[in-house]
Design a protein around this motif. Structure first.
Motif, PDB file in Angstrom:
ATOM      1  N   SER A   2     -77.019  12.949  44.642  1.00 49.57           N
ATOM      2  CA  SER A   2     -77.671  12.752  45.934  1.00 49.57           C
ATOM      3  C   SER A   2     -76.645  12.313  46.963  1.00 49.57           C
ATOM      4  O   SER A   2     -75.541  11.888  46.639  1.00 49.57           O
ATOM      5  N   ARG A  27     -76.998   9.707  48.781  1.00 48.69           N
ATOM      6  CA  ARG A  27     -76.844   8.257  48.605  1.00 48.69           C
ATOM      7  C   ARG A  27     -75.779   7.944  47.563  1.00 48.69           C
ATOM      8  O   ARG A  27     -74.929   7.045  47.756  1.00 48.69           O
ATOM      9  N   GLU A  28     -75.801   8.683  46.470  1.00 51.17           N
ATOM     10  CA  GLU A  28     -74.773   8.477  45.433  1.00 51.17           C
ATOM     11  C   GLU A  28     -73.383   8.790  45.977  1.00 51.17           C
ATOM     12  O   GLU A  28     -72.421   8.060  45.728  1.00 51.17           O
TER      13      GLU A  28
END
Length: 789
Positions: free
Chosen positions: A400, A402-403
């Motif tokens: 993602s 976010r990751e």
């Protein structure tokens, strides 16, 4: 805090008993470890010194083995040089010639002078029993003591042998002095079973002893060079011993281990015996070191250990008394907490527990130290983690945005998760680079190319690079503008990279660029596009910066193969028509140039199939690639190494020339074979066609005819008939509307399953799949697509 006695004598006795239990317990806990640690420490130091002595002795023995092995290797090579000398070879084969004898003597004298270990070189000629020596005039063998080496080599089964004392007596030098020598003798010639004579190289025993003396460092160690029969060849004696290197000690050497050591505790003091068996001729270097001098060296440590143990005993008694008279709960609570910390750190090894406060201090020091080491380790690993992060992005292993953001922040990378494009840089002629430079230098080249690319791109955009294959570097860049505006700037940066790499490193690089995507998680698509477009450098070599959309827009997805041109080439090779063959290749180059957007796989398939056809002609003519081009020649690797279309055609033209020249020199088939070929051509469609039927036609025995045919064509008649039927069926599959079963019967198969199995074994696909690719319907569909129907 002192305890107050209350309640008379009974209370006082109970207190004394409790105090005594505490005192004895604490005393044992403190004093016993002191003595155990003291004894163990002394034994540990003694063991470590023995181990270090053993390891250092093994290192010395390895160095001696290497040096002595090199000397023996030089002597062996020198004997090979003498044995391969043409003049010596001719002299030993022919009658005696005084002039040749003098020349050979000068030769061996010169060769003997090149190595200080060599006392002299002797050559024994069997047919005349003459001995030519570098140290004396030519003479005849008369069985003298100095010539006992001749008897040694005559009685040996091996082609060469080392002959030691007492088989080899002392030999006089040119000044008349006598020297102990070791002789290396070999039969001549050593590549056949004939016996023209022998060659002997006499080696100074003192030089071997001097060599091991130079490398021997321990003044208490004796060194011996021993042969496989237990005889001492040379030695360096640092101290005199009663027994020396006895046969009993030699027999104790393990037979399988190449090196090692053991302690001999036989008669006399303990002795450390080390050995190294790294000689191809069975020699062993053995060291002999008495261990009694270690005890003398350790006497100060032993006395100091005893003193420390006594001192700690008195201190432990005092500490036990104080602990017994104190309230121990607060200290115990601190120790318990410290033990919990040690448990979380992975164990308590290395902490002193004689003093509780030192124990706690050691725990805290260890915590701070491990924390510092973790921080330093993390900082050192940031470049490798950044490489792994980019590698994960390029292979779609980041889940993602976010990751991705978390990992960018964690690694403190100057990188954006917005618009991303991948630039792949490939080092040209990488195989030549590996041939001309060491692995270390090649890695330095790649590191320099990566640094140049990062510096150039980082001047305009944030970026991150990683090595993605042996000769490829990928750079992820974050253009902050629209792709149409950023593309010219990216192209300019790529040109700067090429120019800098060529100017600073004298290397050429190909650069490909994928499409730009809105966020970093799609960088893997850009990477796939960039690596895919790099394949087009084969026929777009002059365009060294390749953008995916530029190549993709005109990509030709049709399959192209010049089947008719292949047949013409094969006919030209078979007939030796070099001019016609080159005309075909020129026509092929023009056709491919006109189809400049053919896929890389299609291009490689074309040239691979042409090579396969030419190699099949070579093999059918009784030749092979190894025979024509050499053992180390990898023809398909050479094809893959060509960087441009013109280079491929130059190379493949030379290959076809050599095959055609080879085929043209083979005698034509005799009349009988010509009749056989014609009969097969006329009757390959008959079910009853067999070797016996053909043999009846030409009036020869079937076995004889089979041998004659295989000698002429390199394959059996059955194989030839099967391949002829296969070619005929392929033509019918491509040009007719007959069913597969009808075609099978038409070419001589009465079982369609046998035909399909044979077809797939030779072509890799079924007849039906072949027809889809090459048949009438396939070509009609192709024409329809191109005409817009």
């Amino acid at each position: 805090m002192k305890l107050k006695l209350r309640g008379g004598l009974a209370s006082k006795i109970r207190f004394n008993r409790l105090f005594t239990v505490y005192f004895i317990s604490f005393s044992l806990v403190i004093i016993l470890p002191v003595y155990i640690v003291g004894i163990a420490s002394y034994q540990f130091v003694l063991g470590k010194m023995e181990e270090q002595l053993s390891q250092s002795q093994l290192i010395e023995l390895k160095q001696m083995s290497i040096s002595l092995n090199q000397t023996l290797h030089d002597i062996h090579n020198l004997s090979t040089v003498v044995a391969l000398d043409g003049n010596i070879y001719g002299y030993l084969q022919n009658e005696d010639d005084q002039y040749a004898s003098n020349n050979i003597r000068d030769t061996v004298k010169t060769l003997a002078s090149t190595n200080e270990f060599i006392q002299g070189i002797s050559i024994y000629k069997s047919n005349s029993r003459q001995i030519i020596s570098s140290n004396e005039l030519t003479r005849r063998y008369a069985g003298e003591e100095r010539d006992k080496w001749i008897e040694g080599i005559q009685g040996a089964d091996a082609a060469n042998v080392w002959i030691f004392a007492p088989d080899t007596p002392n030999i006089k030098n040119r000044d008349g002095s006598k020297e102990n020598i070791i002789t290396f003798a070999r039969k001549f010639p050593f590549v056949s079973g004939e016996d023209y004579g022998y060659i002997a190289i006499h080696v100074y025993e003192k030089e071997i002893s001097a060599l091991i003396s130079k490398l021997q460092m321990n003044p208490f160690t004796n060194i011996y060079v021993v042969n496989d029969q237990g005889e001492t060849l040379a030695s360096h004696m640092s101290r005199q011993t009663d027994g020396g290197m006895t046969a009993e000690r030699i027999n104790r050497l393990p037979g399988s281990d190449q090196e090692g050591y053991f302690v001999d505790s036989g008669n006399g003091p303990n002795t450390l015996i080390g050995y190294s068996k790294s000689f191809r001729n069975g020699w062993v270097i053995v060291s002999e070191t008495p261990l009694d001098y270690l005890l003398d060296k350790l006497s100060p440590i032993r006395n100091m250990t005893i003193g420390i143990c006594l001192l700690l005993t008195f201190a432990g008694l005092a500490t036990a008394y104080l602990l017994s008279r104190s309230i121990y709960n607060p200290i115990k609570m601190i120790i318990d907490k410290s033990k919990n910390i040690i448990h979380h750190l992975g164990g308590g090894a290395g902490f002193e527990q004689g003093n509780e406060f030192q124990f706690v201090t050691g725990v805290l020091d260890s915590v701070f130290l491990q924390n510092k080491q973790l921080i330093e380790s993390f900082r050192d690993s940031i470049p490798a983690q950044a490489d792994r992060f980019l590698f994960s992005l390029l292979h779609n292993n980041v889940g993602s945005i976010r990751e991705a953001e978390d990992r960018i922040n964690f690694l403190q990378l100057d990188l954006s998760t917005s618009q991303s494009v991948i630039v792949v840089i490939e080092i040209d002629q990488y195989t030549d680079l590996l041939k001309n430079y060491s692995i270390r230098d090649v890695n330095l080249f790649k590191f320099a190319v990566r640094n140049i690319a990062e510096e150039v791109i980082r001047a305009q955009y944030t970026c991150l690079s990683a090595e993605v294959s042996e000769n490829q570097i990928a750079v992820l860049a974050n253009p902050e503008t629209e792709w149409e505006l950023a593309k010219p700037q990216i192209n300019l940066l790529c040109e700067q990279i090429q120019e800098s790499v060529h100017r600073l490193l004298k290397l050429r690089v190909y650069i490909s660029v994928g499409q730009s995507y809105d966020h970093i998680l799609l960088a893997y698509l850009s990477f796939t596009e960039a690596t895919d477009v790099l394949k087009y450098k084969l026929h777009l070599g002059e365009r060294q910066i390749l953008f995916f959309e530029d190549v993709q827009a005109d990509r030709d997805i049709d399959y192209y193969y010049p089947l008719q041109l292949e047949k013409q080439l094969c006919n030209c090779i078979l007939t030796g028509n070099a001019s016609g063959m080159h005309e075909c290749l020129e026509q092929l180059e023009r056709d491919i140039t006109e189809r400049e957007h053919l896929s890389y796989e299609n291009l490689y398939r074309i040239y691979t199939r042409l090579l396969d056809a030419a190699i099949a002609i070579l093999v059918d003519s009784g030749g092979s690639i190894k025979q024509l081009f050499g053992e180390q020649y990898h023809i398909y690797k050479e094809l893959a190494g060509c960087e441009s279309l013109h280079e491929i055609h130059s190379w493949i033209g030379s290959v076809f020339d050599r095959i055609a020249n080879y085929v043209s020199q083979i005698p034509r088939a005799n009349k009988t074979i010509e009749r056989v070929l014609q009969y097969i051509e006329d009757h390959y469609g008959d079910f009853a066609l067999s070797v016996e039927a053909i043999a009846d036609v030409v009036d020869l025995h079937p076995n004889y005819l089979s041998r004659l045919f295989k000698q002429e064509y390199g394959k059996t008649m059955v194989e030839y008939i099967g391949l002829r039927r296969l070619e005929a069926s392929k033509q019918l599959l491509a040009d007719s509307g007959l069913s597969v079963q009808e075609i099978a019967r038409k070419v001589g198969y009465n079982n369609i399953n046998s035909y399909i199995r044979f077809f797939k074994k030779n072509e890799g696909i079924t007849p039906g799949e072949f027809r889809k690719i090459n048949g009438i319907n396939g070509r009609e569909n192709e024409l329809s697509l191109k005409s817009g129907v």
